[in-house]
Motif scaffolding. Structure first.
Motif, PDB file in Angstrom:
ATOM      1  N   ASP A 227       0.843  -1.200   0.000  1.00  0.00           N
ATOM      2  CA  ASP A 227       0.000   0.000   0.000  1.00  0.00           C
ATOM      3  C   ASP A 227       0.876   1.247   0.000  1.00  0.00           C
ATOM      4  O   ASP A 227       1.891   1.315   0.705  1.00  0.00           O
ATOM      5  N   TYR A 228       0.451   2.239  -0.784  1.00  0.00           N
ATOM      6  CA  TYR A 228       1.203   3.486  -0.825  1.00  0.00           C
ATOM      7  C   TYR A 228       0.270   4.643  -1.129  1.00  0.00           C
ATOM      8  O   TYR A 228      -0.839   4.460  -1.635  1.00  0.00           O
ATOM      9  N   THR A 229       0.734   5.827  -0.787  1.00  0.00           N
ATOM     10  CA  THR A 229       0.016   7.056  -1.131  1.00  0.00           C
ATOM     11  C   THR A 229       0.987   7.986  -1.835  1.00  0.00           C
ATOM     12  O   THR A 229       2.220   7.821  -1.749  1.00  0.00           O
ATOM     13  N   LEU A 230       0.431   8.947  -2.557  1.00  0.00           N
ATOM     14  CA  LEU A 230       1.250   9.910  -3.279  1.00  0.00           C
ATOM     15  C   LEU A 230       1.292  11.232  -2.541  1.00  0.00           C
ATOM     16  O   LEU A 230       0.335  11.620  -1.868  1.00  0.00           O
ATOM     17  N   ASN A 231       2.402  11.949  -2.682  1.00  0.00           N
ATOM     18  CA  ASN A 231       2.486  13.300  -2.124  1.00  0.00           C
ATOM     19  C   ASN A 231       2.200  14.321  -3.221  1.00  0.00           C
ATOM     20  O   ASN A 231       1.946  13.961  -4.372  1.00  0.00           O
ATOM     21  N   ILE A 232       2.244  15.565  -2.871  1.00  0.00           N
ATOM     22  CA  ILE A 232       1.863  16.609  -3.820  1.00  0.00           C
ATOM     23  C   ILE A 232       2.839  16.718  -4.990  1.00  0.00           C
ATOM     24  O   ILE A 232       2.527  17.307  -6.024  1.00  0.00           O
ATOM     25  N   ALA A 233       4.032  16.148  -4.844  1.00  0.00           N
ATOM     26  CA  ALA A 233       5.039  16.208  -5.911  1.00  0.00           C
ATOM     27  C   ALA A 233       5.047  14.941  -6.762  1.00  0.00           C
ATOM     28  O   ALA A 233       6.007  14.687  -7.493  1.00  0.00           O
ATOM     29  N   SER A 234       3.952  14.157  -6.698  1.00  0.00           N
ATOM     30  CA  SER A 234       3.827  12.897  -7.438  1.00  0.00           C
ATOM     31  C   SER A 234       4.877  11.881  -7.029  1.00  0.00           C
ATOM     32  O   SER A 234       5.209  10.956  -7.791  1.00  0.00           O
ATOM     33  N   GLY A 235       5.423  12.051  -5.847  1.00  0.00           N
ATOM     34  CA  GLY A 235       6.311  11.041  -5.288  1.00  0.00           C
ATOM     35  C   GLY A 235       5.519  10.155  -4.349  1.00  0.00           C
ATOM     36  O   GLY A 235       4.308  10.297  -4.181  1.00  0.00           O
ATOM     37  N   ILE A 236       6.195   9.216  -3.704  1.00  0.00           N
ATOM     38  CA  ILE A 236       5.541   8.306  -2.779  1.00  0.00           C
ATOM     39  C   ILE A 236       5.599   8.904  -1.379  1.00  0.00           C
ATOM     40  O   ILE A 236       6.681   9.097  -0.810  1.00  0.00           O
ATOM     41  N   GLY A 237       4.423   9.186  -0.828  1.00  0.00           N
ATOM     42  CA  GLY A 237       4.365   9.760   0.514  1.00  0.00           C
ATOM     43  C   GLY A 237       4.504   8.704   1.588  1.00  0.00           C
ATOM     44  O   GLY A 237       5.331   8.815   2.493  1.00  0.00           O
ATOM     45  N   GLU A 238       3.698   7.665   1.515  1.00  0.00           N
ATOM     46  CA  GLU A 238       3.745   6.573   2.481  1.00  0.00           C
ATOM     47  C   GLU A 238       3.808   5.250   1.732  1.00  0.00           C
ATOM     48  O   GLU A 238       3.200   5.094   0.684  1.00  0.00           O
TER      49      GLU A 238
ATOM     50  N   PHE B 226      15.464  -2.171   2.246  1.00  0.00           N
ATOM     51  CA  PHE B 226      14.804  -0.861   2.220  1.00  0.00           C
ATOM     52  C   PHE B 226      15.761   0.258   1.861  1.00  0.00           C
ATOM     53  O   PHE B 226      15.352   1.336   1.415  1.00  0.00           O
ATOM     54  N   SER B 227      17.063   0.033   2.062  1.00  0.00           N
ATOM     55  CA  SER B 227      18.044   1.085   1.776  1.00  0.00           C
ATOM     56  C   SER B 227      18.050   1.488   0.306  1.00  0.00           C
ATOM     57  O   SER B 227      18.619   2.517  -0.057  1.00  0.00           O
ATOM     58  N   ALA B 228      17.384   0.697  -0.562  1.00  0.00           N
ATOM     59  CA  ALA B 228      17.303   1.036  -1.977  1.00  0.00           C
ATOM     60  C   ALA B 228      16.377   2.218  -2.220  1.00  0.00           C
ATOM     61  O   ALA B 228      16.491   2.893  -3.254  1.00  0.00           O
ATOM     62  N   PHE B 229      15.446   2.505  -1.270  1.00  0.00           N
ATOM     63  CA  PHE B 229      14.481   3.577  -1.521  1.00  0.00           C
ATOM     64  C   PHE B 229      14.052   4.353  -0.273  1.00  0.00           C
ATOM     65  O   PHE B 229      13.276   5.309  -0.379  1.00  0.00           O
ATOM     66  N   ALA B 230      14.563   3.971   0.925  1.00  0.00           N
ATOM     67  CA  ALA B 230      14.159   4.669   2.152  1.00  0.00           C
ATOM     68  C   ALA B 230      15.308   4.667   3.147  1.00  0.00           C
ATOM     69  O   ALA B 230      16.265   3.889   3.031  1.00  0.00           O
ATOM     70  N   THR B 231      15.193   5.543   4.158  1.00  0.00           N
ATOM     71  CA  THR B 231      16.259   5.617   5.166  1.00  0.00           C
ATOM     72  C   THR B 231      15.955   4.785   6.397  1.00  0.00           C
ATOM     73  O   THR B 231      16.857   4.380   7.124  1.00  0.00           O
TER      74      THR B 231
ATOM     75  N   TYR C  47      10.098   4.897   5.888  1.00  0.00           N
ATOM     76  CA  TYR C  47      10.101   6.337   6.127  1.00  0.00           C
ATOM     77  C   TYR C  47      11.201   7.008   5.308  1.00  0.00           C
ATOM     78  O   TYR C  47      12.178   6.383   4.915  1.00  0.00           O
ATOM     79  N   ASN C  48      10.987   8.312   5.080  1.00  0.00           N
ATOM     80  CA  ASN C  48      11.945   9.117   4.317  1.00  0.00           C
ATOM     81  C   ASN C  48      12.239   8.469   2.954  1.00  0.00           C
ATOM     82  O   ASN C  48      13.383   8.200   2.587  1.00  0.00           O
ATOM     83  N   ILE C  49      11.158   8.255   2.241  1.00  0.00           N
ATOM     84  CA  ILE C  49      11.267   7.585   0.945  1.00  0.00           C
ATOM     85  C   ILE C  49      11.860   8.548  -0.080  1.00  0.00           C
ATOM     86  O   ILE C  49      11.436   9.697  -0.190  1.00  0.00           O
ATOM     87  N   PHE C  50      12.802   8.071  -0.827  1.00  0.00           N
ATOM     88  CA  PHE C  50      13.431   8.892  -1.858  1.00  0.00           C
ATOM     89  C   PHE C  50      13.418   8.133  -3.193  1.00  0.00           C
ATOM     90  O   PHE C  50      13.334   6.919  -3.223  1.00  0.00           O
TER      91      PHE C  50
END
Length: 677
Positions: A43-54, A101-106, A157-160
């Motif tokens: 499950d995921y949600t989007l942020n206002i910048a079209s990135g992954i929020g959660e 997870f280090s591939a996309f989050a901290t 968390y801190n998804i990049f």
């Protein structure tokens, strides 16, 4: 609380942890299934910048028992993995997945609920891992859970770097299917699910369920569950067979014996049995070193029988698969590339075409490479050559030629040889039956016309038989189609010609019986003239009752029809050819005299020609003799006893008399001698 690993952060970084976010997500899905989950949710949600929020991955597995943290999260490069960690690879991931997870989050936080054995309450706690300190685990003390259901949820968390496009269903589903399709199919009885924002992925998009199958076999008292999975697309891995025990632990991996890439039968085999529980798996790369579980002689016998069963199981499926492929290939030769030889559209041509189709399909099944990447002219030449062989005394040489191209097993050679003999025999049997049934019709009609003419008429008897068996006038007429438009026009003309005041008038009985054309059949077909132009050939047949003699008066009737047609602007194109045929039991001398006028044309029964119009006067004996001459070679081989056949047919109606007997003979001819057309 804190748990420190024995390795440094740098060692973990250098251990080969994936930096691909899709592979990382797959690792966490595997963790859920390793905990015996039946459903894993991404499950995921989007942020206002079209990135992954959660982003979170949750499962309904057994949870992580608090006292097992040291054996799960605390053990690195030593985790004991079962089949669920196989992931179509030759070795397990050895505990690296939790750090993916280090591939996309901290940071990653696990929230788990578990139920200890023999305990009534459910407990929950959290585990936290940070990218900058992978060697340190932070976890809380377990508390009683308000939710009475086990499971684990890992939140990132801190998804990049992840975008909405990266996580789109149409992007993520193929990656998950490549990893899990086999597993979802293998355990489909458990109704396993992987959902992306609530939408389940479908393993049928990656697995050909038509040819995939699970089967069981028992060898020397040992039960083996064998599952064949056929992939919809090519896979990078070799086609392998995986052996695992009752606890789903992998015990051996080896390639199957069916790595025929040109066939496109991409497959994997999974064999499960408690027979392997006592065998140990040697952890080596299987690519270069095949390791056998079976050292004991009895084990080797079981293994030999098992491999034979698996090979037979795959061979059968490949046979079914190749039958479908062969059907499609031959269809394309005929319909799309037009490389298949052309055959006449009569029964003999159809039988020859069917024979070539069967043999071509069988060759394609044995080795499709024979037809692989052929240019149309090459394919056409190959098929033409094959057709010539099949219809010559060299038919058996087809097998010899194929063997020079394809290395056939003894079983394949025998099957192909049997097929050649079978199709040859089928053609012979079909031809004999075909001629036999037509010959019966000839004898039935001969009996009605010559032996019982006083009880027969054209409408109730002759017409009904001829309409069913128009091949009596030649195969080309049998293939013609009825021209109802012309028939209707001629019917209207009949009334006007013979006394009706208008086209809808009804003739009196005497006129109907004596003057009107009794019956006609109108058919049409396409032919070519000597210049290669396509013409439409129209055929009109007038049948008279057996007692009627073909006189000038009868001939004048059909010539009247010819004259009428010639005057119709809708029928008089130069691209039309017309044949008017009158048939009676006997032709009088006046009409016979017209034969000599046109005997130089070499056409039996021709009595008149005007432009593209021809008129024929024939007897029923002409019709019957023409049939015998056309089929003389086969009739000679059949060695027909005409009198015996006539006797047998008459025995079928021996209890009938007069008109009833003629009716019965007609019914046999129309309905009782099989499909003759």
């Amino acid at each position: 609380m804190i748990l420190k690993l024995s390795l440094k952060n740098q060692s973990i970084e250098s251990s080969g942890i994936t930096n691909d976010y899709k592979e990382a997500i797959c690792e966490y899905v595997w963790n859920g299934f390793e905990a015996h989950a039946t459903e894993v949710n991404i499950d995921y949600t989007l942020n206002i910048a079209s990135g992954i929020g959660e982003l979170s991955i949750s499962d309904n597995g057994e949870g992580i028992v608090y006292n097992s943290i040291s054996d799960t999260f605390g053990a690195f490069l030593t985790s004991q993995k079962n089949l669920l960690s196989l992931k179509m690879k030759s070795k397990a991931n050895k505990g690296k997945g939790r750090f993916s997870f280090s591939a996309f989050a901290t940071t990653a936080k696990w929230i788990t609920i578990y139920n200890e054995p023999d305990a009534d309450d459910y407990k929950t706690y959290e585990i936290v891992l940070n990218n900058d300190k992978k060697e340190v685990l932070n976890f809380t003390e377990p508390q009683v859970s308000a939710i009475k259901k086990t499971g684990t949820k890992v939140v990132f968390y801190n998804i990049f770097s992840l975008t909405s496009e990266d996580m789109a269903f149409e992007v993520l589903e193929p990656a998950l299917l490549k990893e899990f399709a086999w597993f979802l199919y293998l355990y489909k009885s458990r109704k396993l699910k992987i959902n992306i924002n609530g939408k389940p992925i479908d393993y049928k998009k990656y697995i050909n369920t038509e040819y995939s199958e699970k089967t069981l076999t028992t060898i020397n008292g040992n039960r083996f569950e064998v599952t064949l999975i056929v992939w919809e697309e090519a896979i990078k891995e070799k086609f392998r067979c995986y052996y695992f025990d009752s606890k789903d632990e992998v015990k051996n991996i080896e390639t199957t014996s069916f790595n025929r890439n040109t066939v496109g039968f991409n497959h994997s085999v999974f064999v499960k049995s408690d027979y392997f529980d006592s065998h140990e798996y040697i952890d080596k790369e299987m690519e270069n070193d095949q390791i056998s579980l079976f050292i004991d002689e009895n084990d080797k016998k079981v293994y030999k029988e098992l491999k034979k069963f698996i090979a037979g199981f795959i061979e059968k499926k490949i046979g079914n698969y190749m039958s479908q492929k062969a059907d499609d290939a031959v269809r394309q030769m005929i319909e799309e590339r037009k490389t298949f030889p052309e055959f006449t559209d009569d029964p003999y041509g159809k039988m020859r075409k069917q024979d070539l189709e069967k043999v071509t399909k069988e060759i394609y099944k044995l080795e499709p490479k024979i037809f692989y990447k052929l240019k149309p002219v090459q394919e056409k030449s190959l098929l033409g050559f094959l057709n010539l062989l099949l219809n010559s005394q060299e038919r058996e040489n087809v097998l010899t030629i194929v063997e020079q191209i394809v290395e056939l097993t003894p079983e394949q050679r025998q099957d192909f040889s049997d097929m050649l003999r079978k199709t040859k025999l089928e053609n012979i049997v079909d031809t004999i039956k075909f001629i036999q049934e037509r010959y019966k019709v000839i004898e039935l009609l001969r009996t009605i016309v010559f032996d019982m003419p006083q009880y027969a008429n054209e409408r109730d008897h002759i017409q009904k038989i001829v309409q069913q068996h128009f091949w009596l006038f030649g195969e080309q007429f049998n293939l013609a189609s009825s021209d109802e438009r012309m028939k209707k026009a001629l019917e209207k003309y009949t009334n006007i010609l013979y006394g009706g005041k208008n086209i809808d008038s009804t003739l009196d009985e005497d006129t109907e019986q004596e003057r009107r054309m009794d019956i006609f059949l109108c058919n049409t077909r396409e032919v070519e003239n000597t210049l290669g132009n396509t013409l439409e050939e129209n055929i009109i047949v007038e049948l008279k009752a057996p007692k009627v003699i073909l006189s000038k008066k009868v001939l004048r009737q059909i010539e009247d029809y010819m004259d009428f047609v010639r005057k119709q602007i809708s029928f008089n194109s130069e691209l039309r050819r017309w044949k008017f045929i009158a048939v009676c039991k006997e032709v009088d001398e006046d009409v016979k005299g017209k034969y000599k006028t046109f005997e130089d044309r070499g056409k039996v029964g021709l009595v008149n020609i005007i432009d593209n119009y021809e008129v024929y006067a024939l007897t029923w004996d002409d019709i019957f003799k023409s049939f015998e001459l056309r089929h003389a070679p086969l009739l000679k081989r059949l060695n027909y006893d005409r009198e015996k056949l006539a006797e047998e047919l008459m025995n079928e109606v021996k209890h009938e008399e007069g008109r009833n007997k003629v009716n019965a003979l007609r019914d046999i001819a129309v309905n009782g001698v099989g499909d003759l057309t």
